[in-house]
Structures are given as C-alpha cells and as structure tokens.
Design an enzyme around this catalytic site. Sequence first.
Site, PDB file in Angstrom:
ATOM      1  N   GLY A   7     -41.619  -5.717  32.776  1.00 29.87           N
ATOM      2  CA  GLY A   7     -40.485  -5.615  33.678  1.00 29.87           C
ATOM      3  C   GLY A   7     -40.862  -6.156  35.038  1.00 29.87           C
ATOM      4  O   GLY A   7     -41.593  -5.514  35.787  1.00 29.87           O
ATOM      5  N   LEU A   8     -40.395  -7.369  35.341  1.00 25.81           N
ATOM      6  CA  LEU A   8     -40.794  -8.039  36.572  1.00 25.81           C
ATOM      7  C   LEU A   8     -39.608  -8.232  37.509  1.00 25.81           C
ATOM      8  O   LEU A   8     -39.452  -9.262  38.161  1.00 25.81           O
ATOM      9  CB  LEU A   8     -41.435  -9.399  36.238  1.00 25.81           C
ATOM     10  CG  LEU A   8     -42.684  -9.318  35.346  1.00 25.81           C
ATOM     11  CD1 LEU A   8     -43.149 -10.709  34.973  1.00 25.81           C
ATOM     12  CD2 LEU A   8     -43.792  -8.540  36.042  1.00 25.81           C
ATOM     13  N   MET A  11     -39.025  -4.663  42.084  1.00 25.95           N
ATOM     14  CA  MET A  11     -40.013  -3.613  42.291  1.00 25.95           C
ATOM     15  C   MET A  11     -41.235  -3.825  41.404  1.00 25.95           C
ATOM     16  O   MET A  11     -42.377  -3.668  41.848  1.00 25.95           O
ATOM     17  CB  MET A  11     -39.395  -2.241  42.032  1.00 25.95           C
ATOM     18  CG  MET A  11     -40.270  -1.079  42.482  1.00 25.95           C
ATOM     19  SD  MET A  11     -39.311   0.443  42.559  1.00 25.95           S
ATOM     20  CE  MET A  11     -40.594   1.625  42.961  1.00 25.95           C
ATOM     21  N   SER A 121     -41.684   6.135  44.048  1.00 21.98           N
ATOM     22  CA  SER A 121     -40.799   5.958  45.192  1.00 21.98           C
ATOM     23  C   SER A 121     -41.438   4.965  46.153  1.00 21.98           C
ATOM     24  O   SER A 121     -42.652   4.916  46.303  1.00 21.98           O
ATOM     25  CB  SER A 121     -40.556   7.300  45.895  1.00 21.98           C
ATOM     26  OG  SER A 121     -39.678   7.141  46.984  1.00 21.98           O
ATOM     27  N   GLY A 123     -39.484   1.771  46.743  1.00 18.89           N
ATOM     28  CA  GLY A 123     -38.514   0.689  46.730  1.00 18.89           C
ATOM     29  C   GLY A 123     -39.112  -0.657  47.096  1.00 18.89           C
ATOM     30  O   GLY A 123     -40.258  -0.967  46.765  1.00 18.89           O
ATOM     31  N   LYS A 173     -39.755  13.419  40.412  1.00 14.42           N
ATOM     32  CA  LYS A 173     -39.018  12.304  41.018  1.00 14.42           C
ATOM     33  C   LYS A 173     -37.515  12.547  40.960  1.00 14.42           C
ATOM     34  O   LYS A 173     -36.778  12.170  41.879  1.00 14.42           O
ATOM     35  CB  LYS A 173     -39.372  10.995  40.291  1.00 14.42           C
ATOM     36  CG  LYS A 173     -38.645   9.759  40.814  1.00 14.42           C
ATOM     37  CD  LYS A 173     -38.925   9.520  42.286  1.00 14.42           C
ATOM     38  CE  LYS A 173     -38.584   8.096  42.726  1.00 14.42           C
ATOM     39  NZ  LYS A 173     -37.245   7.639  42.417  1.00 14.42           N
ATOM     40  N   HIS A 176     -36.817  14.827  43.777  1.00 12.90           N
ATOM     41  CA  HIS A 176     -37.014  14.006  44.974  1.00 12.90           C
ATOM     42  C   HIS A 176     -35.744  13.210  45.283  1.00 12.90           C
ATOM     43  O   HIS A 176     -35.273  13.167  46.419  1.00 12.90           O
ATOM     44  CB  HIS A 176     -38.206  13.062  44.729  1.00 12.90           C
ATOM     45  CG  HIS A 176     -38.308  11.894  45.658  1.00 12.90           C
ATOM     46  ND1 HIS A 176     -37.501  10.787  45.567  1.00 12.90           N
ATOM     47  CD2 HIS A 176     -39.166  11.648  46.683  1.00 12.90           C
ATOM     48  CE1 HIS A 176     -37.836   9.905  46.500  1.00 12.90           C
ATOM     49  NE2 HIS A 176     -38.842  10.410  47.193  1.00 12.90           N
ATOM     50  N   ASN A 177     -35.156  12.589  44.250  1.00 13.45           N
ATOM     51  CA  ASN A 177     -33.965  11.787  44.469  1.00 13.45           C
ATOM     52  C   ASN A 177     -32.743  12.638  44.765  1.00 13.45           C
ATOM     53  O   ASN A 177     -31.856  12.220  45.505  1.00 13.45           O
ATOM     54  CB  ASN A 177     -33.710  10.889  43.257  1.00 13.45           C
ATOM     55  CG  ASN A 177     -34.626   9.688  43.236  1.00 13.45           C
ATOM     56  OD1 ASN A 177     -35.709   9.707  43.820  1.00 13.45           O
ATOM     57  ND2 ASN A 177     -34.210   8.632  42.566  1.00 13.45           N
ATOM     58  N   GLU A 180     -32.989  13.297  48.320  1.00  9.22           N
ATOM     59  CA  GLU A 180     -32.622  12.043  48.999  1.00  9.22           C
ATOM     60  C   GLU A 180     -31.109  11.930  49.132  1.00  9.22           C
ATOM     61  O   GLU A 180     -30.600  11.509  50.184  1.00  9.22           O
ATOM     62  CB  GLU A 180     -33.177  10.878  48.199  1.00  9.22           C
ATOM     63  CG  GLU A 180     -32.916   9.506  48.761  1.00  9.22           C
ATOM     64  CD  GLU A 180     -33.456   8.437  47.828  1.00  9.22           C
ATOM     65  OE1 GLU A 180     -32.628   7.792  47.145  1.00  9.22           O
ATOM     66  OE2 GLU A 180     -34.684   8.266  47.759  1.00  9.22           O
TER      67      GLU A 180
END
Length: 301
Positions: A7-8, A11, A121, A123, A173, A176-177, A180
């Site tokens: 996965g390129l 990110m 996290s 981004g 996570k 965490h989001n 956010e």
Amino acid sequence: MKLGMIGLGRMGANMAQRLMRGGHAIVGFDPQPAARKALEDKGAASAESLAALVAALPAPRALWLMVPAGDPTDASLDTLLPLLAAGDTVIDGGNSYYKDTQRRAKRFAEHGIAYVDSGTSGGIWGLDEGYSLMIGGDETAIERLRPVFETLAPAPDRGWARVGPVGAGHYTKMVHNGIEYGLMQAYAEGFSILKHKAEFALDLHRIAEIWRHGSVVRSWLLDLTADALQKNPEMAGIAPYVPDSGEGRWTVDEAIELNVPVPVIAQSLIERLRSRDKESFADKLLASMRNEFGGHAITKE
C-alpha cells in the site's frame, strides 16, 4: 532490516521514505504502477505482485500493510497468507476495526505467522515529525521489529509502545480518533462563535496564533487550525460537509457496549452526519411544527 510495504498511498509512501532514511531496505507493492514508480524514484525497490514482494524478502519476513480498512485489507491478506511461512510477521498499520484484527490474527496464528496491529497517527506530517504508534500483539514479534518502530516514531524512546495483546493497538487508535472528533468539534464551534461576533471583526488567525503559546488549549491540532486560517480565513470554496472514516462510530458503539457515557464524542459524530444532510427533512419538520402550534413564520426555499 528489510521490510515489505503493501500500500503506497501518501501515508504508506511517506512511511517507506522515513524507514529508508533510517537505514532500512524497503520493497514496496501497490496495484497502481504510478505508486510503485514513485517509490522507486525515492530509491526503494518495488514488486509487481504480492508474490514477487514476498520472494524479495529474507526469512523471517516482515510485511507492513497500509491499505484501507475492511474488504481491501481482507483481500490483501487472503492473497498474502498462502505465500508466507511460519515465523513471518504481518503488521497492519491501517485503521482496522479491532475485532477484525483479532479475527485475522487468529487465522494467521494457525499458520505460525505473527500478526501485529499498529494504530498509526501522524498523517501527512509523519515523514518529518514521526508517527505515533500504538502497537498490539505478541511481545517477541514486536521486539524483533523494534528497529522499525524506533525509526518511524518521533524518537526511539517516545511516541510508540506495545499497549497490549493483538487488537489492543487498533482499539487504542479507535479511541484516539474518537477523542480527535471531540477536539476538532470544540475548536470548530469556538472559532465559529468568534466569527459570528461581527462587531469585533476578530482576526481568527491571530487569535489562533495567540492561543498556540501558553494557552491551556494549545495543541498540534490548534497549530494546524492556525495554518488553515492563515491560508483561507473565510474557508472559501470549502463545502460544509465532513466525512468520517468509521473510528468515531466504532468508539461510540464500544462506549455503549461498555455503558460508558461519551456525550462529547457522540455529539461530534452526530454533527458530522448532520453536515451531510443538505435537504434536512428533520429541520423542515421542526419548522412546520413551530408553525402548527405557535403560528411561527416558515422560511421558504
């Protein structure tokens, strides 16, 4: 360490580049030839298939997934599993739902393959600032990958840690989001109040800059808000439509299951949903109710 990156997107490519800066060898795969070419231009190797990627890595292999949560992750893993061997490790660095992670880890464990979940996290800023990594999984597998985590984190001794068994990284996570969501909503509402006080003609960017230094509400999110207000003070050309990628919903669902009250996170999620309703039937009905019981005027479209 030689690491496979699957996965390129922006990110994933940035993470690969940070790893290369730290002296790690990267072999990347993405179904898009342009993404593979971009990685090659940065000095890494690429593979045209998952089979070629696995063949290019020394055993025991380590492969990092940065693909969208849900079906894309499952599809990648379905293809990958028969290509791997006992002793290999797969790291899911995307925003997968933690129960999916636990299910996948159980499947891979039956083949002697470690499955590590890294809530990630940072981004688009992670390339230079480093990534916050919340990691779940077997301690031995994570320790073997320590050089990778130390390179991706803001510093070797901070910004990353094993938080628990497999699934715990993505769970952390997720919460965490959810936090956010609440923080973003509070900033947005506060600046909206300031914007609407027309008699003061407040400079929102200047206020954000003041708050960035010494204020109890200072944060990196406020830094980014200040930057956004400097670039586009009136938010011109931006539709009042706020997507969500699922983590806020999962957080609220989990809170309900645990009987934990989360009014701020829940309301921030509702506000995102509300932003997408351009033809709000509920608001039209509210206006109609006021007219019915009180004779209040209705604003026509």
